[in-house]
Design an enzyme around this catalytic site. Sequence first.
Site, PDB file in Angstrom:
ATOM      1  CB  CYS A   1      -2.424  -6.047   5.084  1.00  0.00           C
ATOM      2  SG  CYS A   1      -2.802  -7.003   3.602  1.00  0.00           S
TER       3      CYS A   1
ATOM      4  CB  THR B   1      -7.737 -11.770   3.614  1.00  0.00           C
ATOM      5  OG1 THR B   1      -6.316 -11.773   3.627  1.00  0.00           O
ATOM      6  CG2 THR B   1      -8.220 -12.512   2.383  1.00  0.00           C
TER       7      THR B   1
ATOM      8  CB  SER C   1      -4.549  -7.410   0.460  1.00  0.00           C
ATOM      9  OG  SER C   1      -4.059  -8.726   0.499  1.00  0.00           O
TER      10      SER C   1
ATOM     11  CB  THR D   1       6.287  13.940   6.668  1.00  0.00           C
ATOM     12  OG1 THR D   1       6.080  13.528   5.308  1.00  0.00           O
ATOM     13  CG2 THR D   1       7.738  14.359   6.847  1.00  0.00           C
TER      14      THR D   1
ATOM     15  CG  PHE E   1      -1.686  -1.276   1.412  1.00  0.00           C
ATOM     16  CD1 PHE E   1      -2.931  -1.421   0.832  1.00  0.00           C
ATOM     17  CD2 PHE E   1      -1.166  -2.335   2.150  1.00  0.00           C
ATOM     18  CE1 PHE E   1      -3.650  -2.596   0.980  1.00  0.00           C
ATOM     19  CE2 PHE E   1      -1.873  -3.512   2.306  1.00  0.00           C
ATOM     20  CZ  PHE E   1      -3.121  -3.652   1.717  1.00  0.00           C
TER      21      PHE E   1
ATOM     22  CG  HIS F   1       3.065  -6.932   7.417  1.00  0.00           C
ATOM     23  ND1 HIS F   1       4.079  -7.444   6.643  1.00  0.00           N
ATOM     24  CD2 HIS F   1       1.911  -7.424   6.880  1.00  0.00           C
ATOM     25  CE1 HIS F   1       3.586  -8.215   5.710  1.00  0.00           C
ATOM     26  NE2 HIS F   1       2.268  -8.210   5.824  1.00  0.00           N
TER      27      HIS F   1
ATOM     28  CB  ALA G   1      -5.893 -14.665  13.207  1.00  0.00           C
TER      29      ALA G   1
END
Length: 206
Positions: A47, A49, A40, A155, A2, A105, A67
């Site tokens: 991220c 699914t 995704s 930033t 992304f 992540h 999960a």
Amino acid sequence: MFTGLVSDVGTVVSVAGEGDLRRIAIRASYDPAGIALGASIACSGPCLTAVSVEPAEGGCVFAVDAAAETLARTTVGSWTAGARINLERSLKVGDELGGHLVTGHVDGLAEIVERTSVTAGAWGPSERFTLQAPAGLKKFIAEKGSVCLDGTSLTVNVVQDDLFSVLLIPHTLQVTTWGARRAGDRLNLEVDLIARYAARLAEARA
């Protein structure tokens, strides 16, 4: 992969399940025909699914499963019906890289310690947010570097030990969930991918 450029703000419709697995349904303005099962989608940083997609008025409702690892490291475990979520579809080859490379992540949670108005122009005020990074992640945050907070590429302005600040312009405040953020809120933090690998290489050389 992304870029941290939010393309929609979704709303949690329902959360089902307990323990180490939750199924979360999210209403969005995306065309359901454009979301394949298994796609995704960055949901306020993580991220996730798409496991189901249904047409709905003004767009669609898609479901994702979260999960144990996601529930432990992110804010996903605290989501309830009505929660607003920053959304971004995954990159396609040829898409413009307008933010920075984001994996979805999440590394940990940053906490807002202060919000202050900086300037008030014709489009409204800009807001400076000062956040506290987890002790183990502060080394990855550098002045003028990039961070991803709740799925938003930003930033870094100033860094002081484990505190760092980011500036939100009126447009970003309006088209993301940042407009409602206050001191005490915890946000999903993903450090810059390049900073993570640079630190790992430095450790290996040492």
